[in-house]
Write a protein that holds these residues in place. Structure first.
Motif, mmCIF file in Angstrom:
data_model
loop_
_atom_site.group_PDB
_atom_site.id
_atom_site.type_symbol
_atom_site.label_atom_id
_atom_site.label_comp_id
_atom_site.label_asym_id
_atom_site.label_seq_id
_atom_site.Cartn_x
_atom_site.Cartn_y
_atom_site.Cartn_z
ATOM 1 N N PRO A 191 29.369 49.451 -26.040
ATOM 2 C CA PRO A 191 29.472 49.830 -24.633
ATOM 3 C C PRO A 191 30.686 49.238 -23.910
ATOM 4 O O PRO A 191 31.290 49.921 -23.085
ATOM 5 C CB PRO A 191 28.164 49.304 -24.042
ATOM 6 C CG PRO A 191 27.215 49.336 -25.175
ATOM 7 C CD PRO A 191 28.022 49.009 -26.399
ATOM 8 N N TYR A 192 31.074 47.991 -24.230
ATOM 9 C CA TYR A 192 32.206 47.435 -23.490
ATOM 10 C C TYR A 192 33.511 48.134 -23.832
ATOM 11 O O TYR A 192 34.406 48.193 -22.995
ATOM 12 C CB TYR A 192 32.327 45.919 -23.691
ATOM 13 C CG TYR A 192 32.478 45.445 -25.112
ATOM 14 C CD1 TYR A 192 31.365 45.007 -25.813
ATOM 15 C CD2 TYR A 192 33.698 45.444 -25.742
ATOM 16 C CE1 TYR A 192 31.476 44.568 -27.121
ATOM 17 C CE2 TYR A 192 33.823 45.010 -27.054
ATOM 18 C CZ TYR A 192 32.708 44.569 -27.731
ATOM 19 O OH TYR A 192 32.824 44.139 -29.031
ATOM 20 N N PRO A 195 39.872 41.722 -31.069
ATOM 21 C CA PRO A 195 39.281 40.378 -30.931
ATOM 22 C C PRO A 195 37.812 40.337 -31.342
ATOM 23 O O PRO A 195 37.302 39.294 -31.733
ATOM 24 C CB PRO A 195 39.422 40.079 -29.438
ATOM 25 C CG PRO A 195 40.517 40.946 -28.965
ATOM 26 C CD PRO A 195 40.440 42.192 -29.797
ATOM 27 N N ASN A 196 37.136 41.469 -31.254
ATOM 28 C CA ASN A 196 35.727 41.495 -31.614
ATOM 29 C C ASN A 196 35.499 42.029 -33.020
ATOM 30 O O ASN A 196 34.364 42.293 -33.408
ATOM 31 C CB ASN A 196 34.952 42.328 -30.592
ATOM 32 C CG ASN A 196 34.890 41.639 -29.248
ATOM 33 O OD1 ASN A 196 34.269 40.605 -29.112
ATOM 34 N ND2 ASN A 196 35.581 42.187 -28.258
ATOM 35 N N ALA A 219 25.637 44.035 -23.761
ATOM 36 C CA ALA A 219 26.544 44.772 -24.651
ATOM 37 C C ALA A 219 27.715 45.377 -23.891
ATOM 38 O O ALA A 219 28.667 45.839 -24.482
ATOM 39 C CB ALA A 219 25.777 45.878 -25.372
ATOM 40 N N SER A 220 27.643 45.381 -22.556
ATOM 41 C CA SER A 220 28.652 46.126 -21.809
ATOM 42 C C SER A 220 29.783 45.247 -21.286
ATOM 43 O O SER A 220 30.696 45.742 -20.646
ATOM 44 C CB SER A 220 27.996 46.880 -20.646
ATOM 45 O OG SER A 220 27.438 45.964 -19.747
ATOM 46 N N LEU A 221 29.727 43.937 -21.554
ATOM 47 C CA LEU A 221 30.826 43.064 -21.155
ATOM 48 C C LEU A 221 31.464 42.476 -22.401
ATOM 49 O O LEU A 221 30.774 41.868 -23.225
ATOM 50 C CB LEU A 221 30.314 41.933 -20.249
ATOM 51 C CG LEU A 221 29.696 42.367 -18.924
ATOM 52 C CD1 LEU A 221 29.092 41.163 -18.204
ATOM 53 C CD2 LEU A 221 30.705 43.043 -18.033
ATOM 54 N N ASN A 222 32.760 42.657 -22.538
ATOM 55 C CA ASN A 222 33.476 42.135 -23.696
ATOM 56 C C ASN A 222 33.286 40.622 -23.788
ATOM 57 O O ASN A 222 33.704 39.883 -22.897
ATOM 58 C CB ASN A 222 34.958 42.492 -23.553
ATOM 59 C CG ASN A 222 35.767 42.082 -24.758
ATOM 60 O OD1 ASN A 222 35.354 41.237 -25.543
ATOM 61 N ND2 ASN A 222 36.927 42.683 -24.901
ATOM 62 N N PRO A 223 32.652 40.140 -24.876
ATOM 63 C CA PRO A 223 32.345 38.704 -24.963
ATOM 64 C C PRO A 223 33.579 37.819 -25.082
ATOM 65 O O PRO A 223 33.480 36.608 -24.917
ATOM 66 C CB PRO A 223 31.487 38.597 -26.227
ATOM 67 C CG PRO A 223 31.808 39.815 -27.032
ATOM 68 C CD PRO A 223 32.165 40.887 -26.041
ATOM 69 N N ARG A 224 34.739 38.396 -25.374
ATOM 70 C CA ARG A 224 35.948 37.596 -25.552
ATOM 71 C C ARG A 224 36.812 37.553 -24.298
ATOM 72 O O ARG A 224 37.957 37.123 -24.336
ATOM 73 C CB ARG A 224 36.791 38.152 -26.705
ATOM 74 C CG ARG A 224 36.086 38.173 -28.033
ATOM 75 C CD ARG A 224 35.918 36.752 -28.546
ATOM 76 N NE ARG A 224 34.924 36.701 -29.611
ATOM 77 C CZ ARG A 224 35.230 36.687 -30.896
ATOM 78 N NH1 ARG A 224 36.466 36.714 -31.275
ATOM 79 N NH2 ARG A 224 34.270 36.629 -31.791
ATOM 80 N N MET A 225 36.296 38.066 -23.180
ATOM 81 C CA MET A 225 37.073 38.018 -21.948
ATOM 82 C C MET A 225 36.328 37.194 -20.905
ATOM 83 O O MET A 225 35.109 37.234 -20.829
ATOM 84 C CB MET A 225 37.313 39.446 -21.417
ATOM 85 C CG MET A 225 38.331 40.215 -22.243
ATOM 86 S SD MET A 225 38.357 41.966 -21.856
ATOM 87 C CE MET A 225 39.492 41.994 -20.490
ATOM 88 N N ARG A 260 42.901 43.999 -26.792
ATOM 89 C CA ARG A 260 42.038 43.151 -25.971
ATOM 90 C C ARG A 260 40.549 43.355 -26.234
ATOM 91 O O ARG A 260 39.748 42.467 -26.019
ATOM 92 C CB ARG A 260 42.300 43.385 -24.474
ATOM 93 C CG ARG A 260 43.659 42.940 -24.000
ATOM 94 C CD ARG A 260 43.974 41.486 -24.375
ATOM 95 N NE ARG A 260 42.953 40.522 -24.011
ATOM 96 C CZ ARG A 260 42.884 39.923 -22.841
ATOM 97 N NH1 ARG A 260 43.768 40.181 -21.908
ATOM 98 N NH2 ARG A 260 41.941 39.040 -22.604
ATOM 99 N N HIS A 261 40.179 44.562 -26.640
ATOM 100 C CA HIS A 261 38.742 44.842 -26.740
ATOM 101 C C HIS A 261 38.261 44.985 -28.180
ATOM 102 O O HIS A 261 37.258 44.402 -28.553
ATOM 103 C CB HIS A 261 38.394 46.112 -25.951
ATOM 104 C CG HIS A 261 38.616 45.973 -24.484
ATOM 105 N ND1 HIS A 261 37.681 45.448 -23.633
ATOM 106 C CD2 HIS A 261 39.681 46.253 -23.718
ATOM 107 C CE1 HIS A 261 38.160 45.415 -22.397
ATOM 108 N NE2 HIS A 261 39.380 45.905 -22.431
#
Lengths: 278, 279
Positions: free
Chosen positions: A164-165, A186-187, B96-102, A182-183
């Motif tokens: 979702p992000y 990194p993940n 799940a909707s917020l990027n964990p690396r930011m 960035r998205h």
């Protein structure tokens, strides 16, 4: 969520071993005495004793110091190989994720062709074309190792793409470049650290093997495979000349392999996707 | 005044045993600025596909999505950029909707950066602080990562992130169904406040009739890829025509014990009737 596991004795041992081997690779050449590289025939084939802990070889050189000095060509070259092909793998996987589907298919078919190309055979080709050297073995391994990494990473980036992000970032209109850097990446790259360590372990064996059969590092290099190759004629009379570099290869390969397992346990967690090693 | 308009949308996916499964069979809806439209429907009714198509994340087989007079799936350049700025989404699961690396600062400020609303870092930071204040979070939250926050706080961060680019339309995909009941009301009230303060149009997807009733002017009921009922909220819920709407209303809890008892009796009756109609 599970708490971070404590540093167990086993894990600590592996960390210390890896640190020692890395220290040998970085500082070994600086610390080794002059005699490590020059011959002293009068002292050839001395068995292990108080002065030469692991004895001396056919040229009268101290085997322990040669094994320590050999950490640089053996380990650093393996790390270089894995780093180069991991980067190629990241680039290919990233491209495959952002390009249109047909180009993605094309890239993956290309990757499959790359998979069918064994690094050892290419290294032998390079050795005959450019002359046998550690550099030609490193180049050959670097340009043949990436397909597995690329495929593994692409399957992970694809999963990350539907998170979702990532979709939210697309709705927000971020550029493809920013979306990936960035998205998505990194993940997705956790698994790369784990795979890198395991791959270093395998590459040490392969590069040592190439040197052993004479298409990698050449004597008088203290590269471990080359040392074993040099020592094989004397195994029956001076076993330590072959056993010491052999043990060094085994210890290093096992240490990095275990490091990969530990990293997977600590970073990967239960939900991590993809195998650590191929 | 035009907002987001979906017209006659059809979408099918390859089915497991060959052939195709039609998920959307000609769905139309529109949301104008300042208006709140509820979308309800059971799992598998096509809600998610509808949202994905309406946001331009997926291409429909036929039908069109318009925003401000331009066709979303063919928009390029400034038209697309306008759409990407003015239509935002808040997802169901704030984990799940917020990027964990930011960091929260990067998350909330991303829209300001990519749309070049506040290119300067210092100004952006001030903006993020103000947005966080508006959703009821401390400004120093911006230095932390999403994992440091609870579900309700994360959903506030997600809302702040969406509101940063001053959207006209906010799509909320079950924004409270993953939250504790005590937190749900806070988030709903926040959305209601933002709507009246900013003139935001909201497409609110939900299961919870109570929330839809509270928040939405009009409502659409989606079942098996079709809109089976639509109209002003009170009309639809006051006199539900479709079975699914009735079932949903019967399932909603009521605070009155006598009423609840009557409902249970009604449901039992319906079940028996359903059993009786089977051969």
């Amino acid at each position: 969520m599970m708490a971070r596991p404590h540093l167990s004795l086993g894990d600590a041992t592996v960390f210390v071993l890896v640190a020692l081997i890395l220290a040998a690779a970085v500082f070994g050449n600086l610390l080794a005495p002059e005699a490590t590289f020059s011959s002293d025939i009068g002292n050839a084939f001395l068995p292990p004793d108080a002065q030469h802990w692991l004895g001396t070889d056919s040229q009268g050189r101290d085997v322990l110091w040669r094994v320590i000095a050999g950490a640089a060509p053996s380990l650093l070259s393996s790390m270089l190989v894995v780093t180069i092909y991991s980067l190629i793998g990241v680039v290919v996987a990233t491209l495959a994720t952002v390009v249109p589907r047909w180009l993605d298919e094309g890239l993956m078919r290309g990757t499959e062709i790359g998979l069918a190309l064994p690094g050892v055979i290419v290294a032998m080709g390079f050795a005959s074309a450019m002359g046998p050297s550690l550099a030609s073995a490193v180049i050959a391994m670097s340009i043949t190792g990436w397909p597995i990494t690329a495929r593994l990473l692409r399957s992970i980036t694809r999963q990350t793409m539907v998170a979702p992000y990532v979709q939210g970032a697309q709705v927000m209109g971020v550029s493809r470049f920013r979306l990936m850097t960035r998205h998505v990446l990194p993940n997705s790259l956790d698994v790369l650290i784990i795979k890198w360590s395991g791959d270093v372990s395998i590459t040490i064996l392969v590069l040592g093997g190439l040197s052993f059969v004479g298409v990698g590092a050449q004597p008088p290099s203290a590269e471990w495979g080359a040392m074993i190759s040099d020592a094989r004629s004397y195994v029956s009379t001076a076993w330590w000349t072959a056993a010491a570099p052999g043990a060094a290869i085994a210890l290093t390969a096992v240490s990095f392999s275990l490091l990969g397992d530990i990293l997977q346990r600590r970073l990967g967690g239960a939900g991590a996707s993809g195998g650590a090693r191929s | 005044m035009t907002g987001l308009a979906v017209t006659d949308l059809c979408k099918s996916y390859p089915a497991a045993g060959g052939g195709r499964r039609e998920v959307l069979k000609g769905v139309s809806l529109r949301i104008d600025k300042g208006e709140c439209v509820g979308l309800i429907g059971e799992s598998g009714s096509g809600k998610s596909t509808l949202i994905r198509c309406a946001l331009g994340l997926e291409k429909p087989d036929s039908g069109r999505v318009d925003y401000e007079g331009s066709f979303v799936h063919e928009a390029t350049g400034p038209d697309l950029l306008l759409f990407r700025r003015e239509v935002q989404i808040v997802f169901q699961d704030p984990f799940a909707s917020l990027n964990p690396r930011m960091t929260v600062e990067e998350l909330v400020g991303e829209g300001l950066l990519v749309h070049r609303i506040e290119p300067s870092r210092a100004r952006r930071r001030a903006c993020v602080a103000e947005l966080l204040g508006r959703v009821g979070l401390e400004a120093d939250a911006m230095h932390r990562y999403p994992r440091a926050f609870s579900g309700g706080q994360r959903q506030r961060i997600a809302i702040a992130r969406a509101l940063a680019v001053s959207p006209r339309i906010l799509v909320c995909d079950e924004p409270v169904s993953a939250l504790d009941v005590s937190v749900q009301a806070q988030v709903i009230n926040l959305l209601a406040d933002m709507r009246s303060a900013l003139g935001l149009g909201i497409l609110f997807v939900a299961h919870d009739i109570g929330v839809v009733r509270y928040l939405c002017d009009s409502v659409l009921v989606l079942a098996e890829g079709r809109v089976v009922e639509e109209g002003p909220t009170e009309t639809v819920f006051g006199d539900p025509q479709h079975d699914y709407t009735r079932a949903l209303m019967a399932a909603a809890p009521v605070p009155d014990p006598a009423e609840a008892k009557a409902r249970r009796a009604l449901r039992r009756q319906q079940r028996e009737a359903a059993r009786g109609s089977e051969p």
